[in-house]
Structure formats: C-alpha cells, structure tokens
Design a protein around this motif. Structure first.
Motif, short mmCIF file in Angstrom:
data_model
loop_
_atom_site.label_atom_id
_atom_site.label_comp_id
_atom_site.label_asym_id
_atom_site.label_seq_id
_atom_site.Cartn_x
_atom_site.Cartn_y
_atom_site.Cartn_z
N SER A 122 0.81 -1.22 0.00
CA SER A 122 0.00 0.00 0.00
C SER A 122 0.85 1.27 0.00
CB SER A 122 -0.92 0.01 1.23
OG SER A 122 -0.16 -0.09 2.42
N CYS A 123 2.16 1.12 0.32
CA CYS A 123 3.03 2.30 0.35
C CYS A 123 3.62 2.51 -1.04
CB CYS A 123 4.13 2.16 1.39
SG CYS A 123 5.16 3.64 1.51
N SER A 124 2.85 3.09 -1.92
CA SER A 124 3.31 3.39 -3.27
C SER A 124 4.06 4.71 -3.28
CB SER A 124 2.10 3.49 -4.21
OG SER A 124 1.26 4.56 -3.80
N GLU A 125 4.67 5.01 -4.41
CA GLU A 125 5.35 6.30 -4.51
C GLU A 125 4.35 7.44 -4.32
OE1 GLU A 125 8.23 8.92 -7.51
OE2 GLU A 125 7.30 7.06 -8.23
N GLU A 126 3.15 7.27 -4.83
CA GLU A 126 2.15 8.32 -4.71
C GLU A 126 1.80 8.57 -3.24
OE1 GLU A 126 -2.43 9.33 -6.23
OE2 GLU A 126 -1.48 7.40 -6.72
N VAL A 127 1.66 7.50 -2.47
CA VAL A 127 1.35 7.64 -1.03
C VAL A 127 2.49 8.34 -0.32
CG1 VAL A 127 1.00 6.36 1.11
CG2 VAL A 127 -0.22 5.68 -0.96
N PHE A 128 3.73 7.89 -0.59
CA PHE A 128 4.89 8.48 0.07
C PHE A 128 5.03 9.96 -0.27
CE2 PHE A 128 9.37 9.76 -0.18
CZ PHE A 128 9.72 9.62 1.16
N ARG A 129 4.89 10.31 -1.56
CA ARG A 129 5.06 11.71 -1.96
C ARG A 129 4.00 12.61 -1.33
NH1 ARG A 129 10.20 11.41 -3.03
NH2 ARG A 129 10.69 10.05 -4.80
N SER A 130 2.81 12.07 -1.18
CA SER A 130 1.75 12.85 -0.54
C SER A 130 2.12 13.15 0.93
CB SER A 130 0.43 12.09 -0.61
OG SER A 130 -0.58 12.78 0.10
N ILE A 131 2.60 12.12 1.62
CA ILE A 131 3.03 12.30 3.01
C ILE A 131 4.22 13.26 3.07
CG2 ILE A 131 4.02 11.13 5.02
CD1 ILE A 131 2.42 8.64 4.18
N GLU A 132 5.16 13.07 2.17
CA GLU A 132 6.36 13.90 2.13
C GLU A 132 6.01 15.38 1.92
OE1 GLU A 132 10.62 13.66 -0.18
OE2 GLU A 132 8.79 13.50 -1.40
N ASN A 133 5.17 15.65 0.93
CA ASN A 133 4.82 17.04 0.61
C ASN A 133 4.07 17.70 1.78
OD1 ASN A 133 6.00 16.82 -1.91
ND2 ASN A 133 4.08 16.21 -2.92
N ASN A 134 3.18 16.94 2.39
CA ASN A 134 2.42 17.46 3.52
C ASN A 134 3.36 17.82 4.67
OD1 ASN A 134 0.40 18.10 5.35
ND2 ASN A 134 -0.09 15.97 5.82
N PHE A 135 4.31 16.93 4.96
CA PHE A 135 5.22 17.17 6.08
C PHE A 135 6.18 18.32 5.80
CE2 PHE A 135 9.10 16.43 8.54
CZ PHE A 135 8.55 16.40 9.82
N ILE A 136 6.73 18.37 4.60
CA ILE A 136 7.69 19.44 4.28
C ILE A 136 7.03 20.80 4.41
CG2 ILE A 136 8.98 20.49 2.38
CD1 ILE A 136 9.75 17.69 1.48
N GLU A 137 5.80 20.92 3.97
CA GLU A 137 5.09 22.20 4.07
C GLU A 137 4.98 22.63 5.54
OE1 GLU A 137 0.68 24.15 3.09
OE2 GLU A 137 1.14 22.07 2.52
N LYS A 138 4.62 21.66 6.39
CA LYS A 138 4.46 21.98 7.82
C LYS A 138 5.83 22.25 8.46
CE LYS A 138 -0.05 21.24 8.22
NZ LYS A 138 -0.40 20.76 6.89
N ALA A 139 6.82 21.43 8.14
CA ALA A 139 8.14 21.56 8.77
C ALA A 139 8.80 22.89 8.44
CB ALA A 139 9.03 20.40 8.34
N LYS A 140 8.61 23.38 7.23
CA LYS A 140 9.15 24.69 6.88
C LYS A 140 8.50 25.79 7.72
CE LYS A 140 10.54 23.80 2.07
NZ LYS A 140 10.25 24.11 0.65
N ALA A 141 7.20 25.65 7.95
CA ALA A 141 6.50 26.64 8.77
C ALA A 141 6.99 26.60 10.21
CB ALA A 141 4.99 26.38 8.71
N PHE A 142 7.39 25.42 10.68
CA PHE A 142 7.92 25.30 12.04
C PHE A 142 9.29 25.96 12.19
CE2 PHE A 142 5.49 21.03 12.60
CZ PHE A 142 4.31 21.74 12.76
N GLY A 143 10.01 26.12 11.08
CA GLY A 143 11.32 26.74 11.14
C GLY A 143 12.49 25.79 10.91
N PHE A 144 12.24 24.55 10.50
CA PHE A 144 13.34 23.64 10.19
C PHE A 144 14.07 24.11 8.94
CE2 PHE A 144 10.66 20.67 12.67
CZ PHE A 144 11.61 20.23 13.58
N LEU A 145 15.39 23.99 8.98
CA LEU A 145 16.21 24.40 7.83
C LEU A 145 16.63 23.21 6.98
CD1 LEU A 145 18.49 27.01 9.65
CD2 LEU A 145 16.36 27.40 8.41
#
Length: 584
Positions: A122-145
């Motif tokens: 069930s962990c396809s590239e599409e699933v992973f990229r969706s999780i990745e994009n969601n997290f990166i957006e939030k992590a940048k807002a938190f201030g991670f470099l």
C-alpha cells in the motif's frame, strides 16, 4: 571520527513502530552502548551512544505518549536532529506534527521524517510523496532548515543502513547516510560566556571567589566580565577546577573564579562576558509549551526558572495560541496541556537572559507550580519588552508609614474569603463600622461592587476569576500605601491568587480571614438566589457547584458565622488588630 557527537531524538505517535525502528537501526550497526534509561509515567526513555565510520551519535528514544512532552522539550534543548516516525498507512497525524513543532521551538533545525511500513504494497510512490509534501510544508513553517523524508521498514530493515532496491522510485539516502550528513546545530565554545553563581566566598578583602557551572561559552584568565544585575565589572585573576589551576574553562565545567572585588554578585546571579551584550528585564516575550493537566491561567502566579535564576512570574498577556496543524495564530484565554502559545511574562524581579536563538541555555525557561513544585510549562524567550526598561520606579519622601501615622494606625489588609452566602460582606460591613467608630481610616472592597466598575469586563471563568483577584490585590496594595486598613470581601476561591495578594505586601500586612461557613448552610441561605440558579443550570462556573473552592490551609483568623453573630465576629477582629499592633 568527529569529536563532537550528534545528539539525535526519535519521536512519533504511539503505535507507529518508532521503538522497533530505533532498535533495528542500532542492531544493524553492531552493539551500541546503552548509556541510560529514564523512567517516567511507567514509560522509559532509552539513551544510546554508538559510533559509525564517520560519526558518533547519542540517540534518545522518546516515548510517544503526551505524558512525556516535558522530557521531549528538555531533550530537544541539547539536541541536533530529530527523527519523526510516521506510519505510511496513517499519514501525518496531529501528534506527529506536535512533536516536530516542539523540537523546532526548542532549537532543533534538522528533521528526518521516517515513513515506516514502506515495505507494504500500500506504500506506493504516490502515497509516500503525498506524506512527504504534507510534512515538508508543515516543517518549513515550524522553522526547520534541513528536512529529509525517507521511506523505511522497521521489520525488513529497508533503507535503514543501505538504500533498498525494492523502491526503485526512491533515490535519496538511507537513514544512516542522512544521519552521517548531520551537523551539530552550533558550536557552544563560540557562544558568549555565561555562568550561574552557586557559591560566593568573600573571605579575602581584595578578591571574591564565585563558584558555579559554566552554562555557555569559554572563560579565560584576564577576561573582563560583568554581573549585569549590579552592573559591576571585574577581571578574572584565577580559574580553579577540581583543585587544579586552569588557564581557561568551557561550557559544562564546574569552576571557581577569583575576581577582583569590584564585581559584586550573589548566589543565583549570572556573571557574563563583559564585552558581549546580554539582556536584563522584568518583562519577556516568550513561546510557551503548556504541560499541566490544569490549564494555564493568565495572571496566576507561577515560579519561573531561567538558567537557574528563580523568581515569581505571571502570564500578563496570552497573545495567541499556535494551531499546530495550520500554524494560524488563534485567540485564546488559556492553554491546555500540549498546547503552544505566545505570551508576555511579567516577572517579580528583573532577570538576566539571552534571546533563545542566540544562547539557548540562558534563553529557555520552566514554569513551576508554586505549591507542589511540579513543572507545568516550558518555553523559550524571544526578547525582553522595552517597556520594562523605559519605566523607572519613583521614590517619594512621604511613604505609607508617614501617611498611617497621621491616622494613628498601621496599614494592613484583612482578606475575607469563603463561599457565596458565607457572611463575608455582612461581617466586613460590621467590622468597618466598628473601626470607623474608633476613628480609624478604612476602605472596604466588595466583590459585587468592584464588578460593577473596575472589573465589569470580567466574567466568572477560572481565568477571569484569577484576573479579578489580581486587580483587586493591586488596588489593595495602593490602599495600604495610602496608610489605610483595607477590608477585602471576595470569594477568591483559589489559594494561588490569595497567596499572590499576600506576596504583594510587606510581612505582617496581610491577614487572611476565612469565613468558614459550611457549604450546605451557604446554599440554604442563598440570599441572592444564585445557588438555585446554578442548580438549574442558569449560571455556570459557580463556586461550590461547578467551580472549585480551595479553603485556606493556615488562615490568620477563622470565623464560623453558623455560631457567631456578625457583631461578635467584628469585635473579635478588632481585638486581633489590637493584639497585632495595627490599632490601639
């Protein structure tokens, strides 16, 4: 091997495979040394030290429970990188975001999202990229470099130490390779020198010895230093550690500094580099993570610990709560456990500090319950409020003692507390009449009357009750300065606020008077019909019904109106004031 180890935190929600992932990674590397287990709330933190060919790591495996948010905050203060584990089947959960946000608040700037269960179909590239994009957006807002996202499997070791061929679409590093690229977030030796004084030796007439642990930076012989609270400079003429003379010392060293007598500092003060600035203020702008089951209440008095400096503090303005999911600034009156907010903090006395982004050791703090001493909040200092440095307290020739002498009395506060209907106002009224007949100068502050004017903007929530008492405590202090005998008649249900009022005054000026009438009698009296309305649900936050009352533990005076008439109670209080030398 690099001398400075990389400090890594592993975190994630319960049930995402975080602990299994950590153990499999460590197992794949050979035989790491377990350097400690810390137990908290029937869960444990595991601490490991292990080397690789390129680096050395200290890994702290944090439990996923929200009971351990304080441990995560304090561990993050010393951390360089956080691995946040998520389950590919569940995606980014709110606790996952909160853990990442807490790590960022307390200074970590590098994060790795390990998306577990990548071996499942069930962990396809599409699933992973969706999780990745969601997290990166939030992590940048938190201030991670530095942000990395890696698909892993804790059960099949996929992408732990080497990149698996099973995920041809993934072309990034393994988890181990990403760790080996990590860098310490700062060089503590390059930070300005800060030391908290734990002992002062003034035996020598020309020099003073100050002992403590270096909190940040380096110190060397001949260095110019300053005690910011006294604004006195000095020069280091000797450094001793473990009985040996040193030419310099660094962060973490326990030392005794011999300094020429010009510098003056006390135990609990900070001594700092004389050439690098540090702030002194009694008001702070800060970010706070609330940890306690009891909500944060603005205006309530807590203890605060800033780099070992202790004083009392209150949240003077809760500016907003941070919505972890959207990063929106949300208006808030209180903070519940696990919530994060930005606030102004008013201190009882000025403290020495650095903004957190400059020196984390002197830019972070803990809030402590003043009664049972448990840690209820942790946070970081953004800056000192300039309004604190622009205001100077003025002194005048005529003080409260001179004003009171004209009235032939000594000023004080009699603070009446008890349930609604206990008889506070009645006894207070009789007492003021008796004092007036004796020619004494008084002021009676009644809860209902004050809410018609000064406090008419306040309701009856717990937060509003705290602010209600804070304001009247300050009014009482001003009335004492006028030389008056002040009678305060408020339910004042919380011990913390009554103690705050006491601490505003000099010793011997505050007398807590407990109108100790049983709740059943108060409800039976119900002179205003309020108990009946509260029972019918027409009034909420009513003391004794759906809001607590904390009775005094050691009041100066106790009155039981069930078997004492108001006149008799007033006469007893008059005698008490005479015995205490307030009137004669």
């Amino acid at each position: 091997m690099v001398n400075t180890p990389i400090r890594v935190l592993t975190s994630g929600d319960t049930g995402v495979g975080k602990r299994t992932l950590t153990r499999r990674l460590l197992s794949a590397l050979g035989h790491p040394t377990q350097i400690g287990v810390r137990f908290a709330e029937k869960r444990s933190e595991n601490h490991y030290r292990f080397p690789t060919e390129g680096r050395e790591f200290i890994v702290t495996d944090l439990p996923g429970s929200d009971l351990n948010l304080h441990n995560m905050a304090t561990t993050a203060l010393a951390g360089d990188l956080v691995i946040v584990v998520a389950d590919a089947r569940k995606g980014i959960l709110w606790p996952t975001l909160r853990h990442a946000h807490i790590a960022a608040i307390f200074g970590i700037r590098s994060v790795i999202l390990a998306v577990n269960q990548a071996n499942l179909a069930s962990c396809s590239e599409e699933v992973f990229r969706s999780i990745e994009n969601n997290f990166i957006e939030k992590a940048k807002a938190f201030g991670f470099l530095s942000i990395s996202c890696i698909p892993v499997s804790a059960t099949s070791d996929e992408n732990l130490t080497t990149v698996s061929e099973a995920r041809a679409w993934y072309r990034g590093p393994s988890l181990l390779a990403a760790l080996e690229e990590a860098q310490p977030r700062n060089n503590e030796e390059e930070q300005p020198f800060r030391i908290l004084v734990s002992n002062v030796d003034t035996a020598q007439s020309d020099f003073r010895r100050y002992s403590g642990i270096v909190a940040a930076g380096n110190v060397r012989l001949g260095q110019k230093i300053i005690a910011p609270l006294s604004e006195k400079f000095g020069k280091i003429v000797r450094i001793v550690a473990s009985g040996s003379d040193l030419t310099h010392a660094c962060s973490g060293d326990s030392v005794t500094l011999t300094i020429n007598k010009d510098l003056q500092a006390n135990c609990g003060d900070l001594i700092v580099d004389g050439g690098l600035p540090i702030e002194v203020s009694d008001q702070l702008r800060a970010t706070v993570l609330w940890l306690d089951d009891k909500a944060l209440l603005p205006s309530r008095t807590y203890e605060i610990n800033v780099a070992g400096q202790m004083t009392y503090a209150a949240i003077s303005d809760l500016r907003y709560e941070i919505n972890v999911d959207t990063m929106e600034h949300v208006a808030a009156r209180t903070l519940e456990a696990g919530e994060i907010g930005v606030c102004n903090i008013a201190l009882e006395r000025p403290l020495v500090f650095d903004p957190f982004d400059q020196v984390r050791q002197t830019g972070s703090f803990e809030l402590i319950d003043q009664y049972d001493k448990r840690i209820v909040g942790a946070g970081t200092i953004t800056f000192g409020l300039r309004r604190a440095t622009n205001i100077t307290r003025q002194t005048f020739d005529i003080d409260k003692h001179a004003r009171a002498a004209l009235k032939n009395q000594k000023p004080c506060v009699l603070w009446f507390t008890g349930f609604s209907g206990a008889g506070k106002t009645t006894v207070a009224n009789h007492l003021e009449a008796a004092l007036h007949q004796l020619g004494r100068h008084t002021q009676l502050l009644d809860g209902d009357n004050i809410r018609h004017a000064l406090n008419r903007d306040l309701g009856f929530t717990e937060a509003d009750r705290v602010e209600n008492i804070r304001r009247i405590a300050e009014v009482s202090k001003l009335s004492v300065e006028a030389g008056l005998i002040v009678i305060v008649s408020f339910i004042s249900p919380f011990r913390s606020e009554r103690e705050m009022a006491r601490n505003l005054l000099s010793k011997g000026e505050f007398f807590e008077v407990f109108i100790d009438t049983p709740f059943e009698i108060c409800e039976a009296r119900d002179p205003k019909g309020l108990y009946n309305k509260a029972r019918l649900g027409q009034i909420t936050n009513f003391t004794g019904i759906d809001s607590p009352y904390e009775p005094p533990e050691e009041p100066e005076f106790r009155i039981t109106t069930a078997d004492m008439a108001p006149d008799a109670a007033a006469d007893a209080l008059i005698s008490y004031l005479q015995e205490r030398g307030k009137i004669w």
